[in-house]
Design a protein around this motif. Structure first.
Motif, mmCIF file in Angstrom:
data_model
loop_
_atom_site.group_PDB
_atom_site.id
_atom_site.type_symbol
_atom_site.label_atom_id
_atom_site.label_comp_id
_atom_site.label_asym_id
_atom_site.label_seq_id
_atom_site.Cartn_x
_atom_site.Cartn_y
_atom_site.Cartn_z
ATOM 1 N N LEU A 70 4.406 146.071 32.689
ATOM 2 C CA LEU A 70 4.942 147.281 31.680
ATOM 3 C C LEU A 70 4.283 148.190 31.327
ATOM 4 C CD1 LEU A 70 6.498 144.157 29.496
ATOM 5 C CD2 LEU A 70 7.965 145.660 31.071
ATOM 6 N N SER A 71 4.733 149.407 30.872
ATOM 7 C CA SER A 71 3.666 150.572 30.504
ATOM 8 C C SER A 71 2.587 150.888 31.774
ATOM 9 C CB SER A 71 2.914 150.077 29.355
ATOM 10 O OG SER A 71 1.769 149.272 29.606
ATOM 11 N N ALA A 374 10.891 141.025 37.043
ATOM 12 C CA ALA A 374 9.722 141.882 37.607
ATOM 13 C C ALA A 374 9.946 141.703 39.229
ATOM 14 C CB ALA A 374 8.528 140.983 37.116
ATOM 15 N N PRO A 375 10.310 142.775 39.902
ATOM 16 C CA PRO A 375 10.726 142.551 41.408
ATOM 17 C C PRO A 375 9.457 142.289 42.070
ATOM 18 C CG PRO A 375 11.238 144.874 40.277
ATOM 19 C CD PRO A 375 10.531 144.221 39.297
ATOM 20 N N GLY A 376 9.574 141.653 43.180
ATOM 21 C CA GLY A 376 8.372 141.061 44.062
ATOM 22 C C GLY A 376 7.569 142.332 44.590
ATOM 23 N N GLU A 394 19.458 145.774 32.552
ATOM 24 C CA GLU A 394 19.284 146.233 31.480
ATOM 25 C C GLU A 394 20.673 146.010 30.674
ATOM 26 O OE1 GLU A 394 15.500 149.011 32.031
ATOM 27 O OE2 GLU A 394 17.483 150.054 32.636
ATOM 28 N N ALA A 395 21.640 146.405 31.060
ATOM 29 C CA ALA A 395 23.112 145.908 30.437
ATOM 30 C C ALA A 395 23.170 144.714 29.693
ATOM 31 C CB ALA A 395 24.198 146.473 31.283
ATOM 32 N N TRP A 400 13.714 145.169 32.524
ATOM 33 C CA TRP A 400 13.333 145.677 33.980
ATOM 34 C C TRP A 400 11.838 146.268 33.995
ATOM 35 C CZ3 TRP A 400 14.910 144.786 38.611
ATOM 36 C CH2 TRP A 400 14.711 145.699 39.542
ATOM 37 N N ALA A 401 11.119 145.232 34.772
ATOM 38 C CA ALA A 401 9.525 145.553 34.719
ATOM 39 C C ALA A 401 9.139 146.389 36.137
ATOM 40 C CB ALA A 401 8.763 144.512 34.612
#
Lengths: 468, 214
Positions: A70-71, A374-376, A394-395, A400-401
């Protein structure tokens, strides 16, 4: 070379033997060496010896264990920033190709290798990470090593190894709908134990394995180490070749087609002997979840938390301690266990098919607990966004990271609060794995999605039948 | 590396199965420099609560202070490849772990650092655990040459891979050994380049006439 029938493992092993000592240990050539931020001990050993990296062009760096998800690109924790920076420095100093934080191909090492075509059939691949067994899904011999061995490979591109025994796990029949490679892996581990394959190179075979997609095979081989295996392998086939064709670092064009002929020979010969054979009936495998503190503590989702077995005091003590840590009661239905949080990702289940499976369950639904996806890899992230999966997550209320090991390793800032219970697509439910006093239940991506919707462990098959 | 011949010391019983690498050293300590010592991280979260207060874990009982041997149940060191699990044991002062079975990567890492992993049958491990729990002086003598463990008057034999045993007895370092094979490695590399050029991604593919494309 002997003309006796050989296993897939023997063929790849034999092709990498540089020398054999009198005591039987073999010096093996390494085709691919992946390093990550955690490899800092090994680079320090290299410096202490005053040596250079022997084969920088066969060494690849990946930033995954410590990177925040994140960030980005900001890294708040100076210690974590230092780890990422240290790998950058070591890669630059030694001329190693780095899939760093800002690289579009960055991701978890065991997702990046296959995805980039660096992992190929017949190669010997090592990395200072136990889930290196993942790469065996493409017919490579791949295993995790410690820091001393990482340093040895950096300095010599070779490794001393004792030849493991051979074990074949044959999976008969086909997996049922909503039953995945993760469920199969957990079932195998529950059946043979977390140390059940110790000292063995495992080959997965049989109709159900052939029917798995390459990504599902990567999940299955990934979990080999959780059964104690030295490595997991699957003979490459048409699906493997189709998966690899056109990958960025794979051979191209006519060269690729010529090599495929060589790769076709990478299968166990008829009559090849295994030291141990295990058979599993795919039709009996159900969506599977863990209840305890080892991946072997796994049961079909319809089951109940075990009672202490009074006939076996050792087992009773083990179960009682595991349940105390997990905050569960004997006899409790697994589907009555409420979860605080969900996590989807990791080298086990962070590939695009995993995200699709989770999104299929979450589409049009709301998660009643918070969660992180967190996608691979960064490539998986772009693909998911192109398919609109990020919007589904997200919905549903999940975060989502960016890509990294994230909440699987508890060292990059993504972790559970003490006592929190997580439905997780990761590979280890050890005490404290996802943060001090964290409680982890391992399961497939679709099952995690179902748990997110239900707020408790749930059978995805029930949810799938409900409509939305 | 130091040679391992015999060891006499306090032995701590860990009455647990699957003492995994996340127990041996939690992940959040892995970024630390070894120079500061890893001993304080050993089994950290089993020993200390969130405020760093001792939980009264076995290893911290006064009778096991200064333990150089640990006895545990099956599948010790299962889990990740983190060699820091061995560093934590070593820096704490542990030189030998006795258990019915070990994680493969862990026991490989152990020998490279001079730590002995002694395999005993399950009933022997249970007998040792029971004795150490109540012994007035919980001391064991481990003899690698003879592969015996003596404690409380009871002799046990243990097994260890013969290659690892020799390595520990002699304090051999892999690298020194490998450097004797430098010519073999170079020859192997050249042969592999010829026969399996595709395995070297930095090399350009070969034309049919055998010349590399520019």
């Amino acid at each position: 070379m002997s003309s006796a029938p050989r296993t897939l493992f023997d063929k790849v092993w034999d092709a990498h033997v540089v020398a054999v000592r009198e005591d039987g240990e073999a010096l093996l050539w390494v085709d691919r060496h992946f390093v990550h931020e955690g490899s800092h001990h090994a680079f320090r050993k290299l410096e202490e010896k005053g040596r250079a990296v022997a084969e920088p062009s066969l060494t690849f760096g990946v930033s995954d264990h410590y990177v925040p998800t994140l960030s980005r690109p900001h890294i708040a924790d100076p210690e974590i920033a230092g780890m990422v920076e240290r790998l950058n420095g070591n890669a630059a100093r030694h001329g190693i190709r780095l899939f760093g934080l800002d690289d579009p191909a960055q991701g978890i090492v065991h997702v990046v290798g296959p995805e980039q075509g660096l992992t190929l059939p017949g190669l010997l691949i090592v990395c200072g990470d136990s889930h290196t067994s993942t790469h065996g899904a493409l017919g490579a011999l791949a295993f995790g090593i410690g820091a001393s061995e990482v340093a040895h490979v950096l300095m010599t591109q070779t490794l001393w190894q004792k030849k493991p025994k051979r074990m074949r796990v044959t999976v008969l029949g086909r997996l049922s709908a909503h039953v995945t490679a993760k469920d199969l892996a957990l079932s195998i581990i529950a059946s043979i134990g977390a140390g059940g394959a110790q000292g063995h190179a495992v080959e997965y075979a049989g109709e159900a394995v052939s029917a798995l997609s390459v990504e599902a095979r990567l999940t299955l081989c990934n979990m080999s180490i959780e059964a104690g295996a030295r490595c997991g392998m699957i003979a490459p086939d048409m699906a493997t070749f189709a998966y690899l064709r056109g990958r960025p670092h794979a051979p191209k064009g006519a060269d690729f087609e010529a090599i495929v002929d060589e790769w076709r020979g990478l299968a166990s010969d008829p009559g090849a002997v295994f030291d141990r054979e295990v058979a599993i009936d795919a039709r009996l495998v159900e969506p599977t979840v863990t209840w305890g503190v080892s991946p072997e503590d796994a049961l079909p989702v319809g089951g109940t938390v075990p009672h202490a077995d009074l006939a076996n005091p050792l087992r009773a003590k083990y179960v009682a301690e595991a349940l105390a840590y997990m905050g569960l009661a004997p006899g409790q239905k697994l589907t009555d266990i409420a979860v605080d949080r969900v996590f989807i990702g990791s080298c086990t289940n962070g590939r695009i098919e995993d995200l699709r499976a989770a999104a299929a369950v979450l589409a049009g639904r709301k998660a009643v607990v918070p969660g992180l996806v967190a996608p691979g890899s960064s490539a998986v992230k772009r693909q998911a966004e192109a398919e609109g999966l990020d919007r589904i997550f997200e919905a549903a209320g999940l975060t989502w990271a960016d890509s990294g090991c994230s909440m699987c390793v508890g060292m990059n800032g993504d972790r559970l609060a003490p006592g929190e219970r997580c439905a997780s697509t990761t590979n280890r439910n050890f005490r404290g794995r996802q943060g001090p006093l964290s409680r982890t239940h391992l399961m497939s991506p679709a099952m995690v999605a179902a748990a997110a919707v239900a707020g408790r462990i749930a059978d995805v098959r029930t949810l799938a039948g409900e409509g939305q | 590396m130091d040679k391992f011949l015999t060891l006499r010391g306090i032995a701590c019983p860990l009455e647990m199965e699957n003492v995994d690498t996340d127990q041996l050293i939690p992940a959040r300590f892995l970024s630390r420099s070894r120079a500061d010592g890893y001993g304080g991280f050993l089994l950290h979260d089993l020993r200390f609560d969130a405020h760093g207060r001792p939980r009264g874990f076995t290893l911290d009982e006064p009778r096991y202070a200064g333990a150089s041997v640990v006895v545990a149940r099956r599948n010790f060191g299962t889990g990740s490849s983190r060699e820091a699990a061995v560093y934590a044991l070593w820096d704490y002062g542990v030189r030998c772990v006795v258990a019915p079975s070990f994680g493969d990567i862990f026991s490989g890492n152990a020998v490279k650092n001079g730590l002995l992993t002694a395999v005993v049958p399950e009933p022997d491990a249970e007998a040792l655990l029971a004795w150490l729990r109540h012994a007035g002086a919980p001391e064991l003598t481990v003899d690698l040459e003879g592969q015996t463990i003596v404690g409380g008057g009871l002799p046990f034999t243990f097994s260890i891979d013969p290659v690892r045993r020799l390595r520990l007895l002699n304090g051999w370092d892999d690298l020194d050994l490998t450097l004797q094979y430098t010519a073999d490695i170079a020859a192997f590399r050249e042969a592999r380049c010829k026969a399996h050029r595709w395995a070297f991604p930095a090399l350009p593919p070969v034309e049919r006439d055998g010349n590399a494309r520019s």
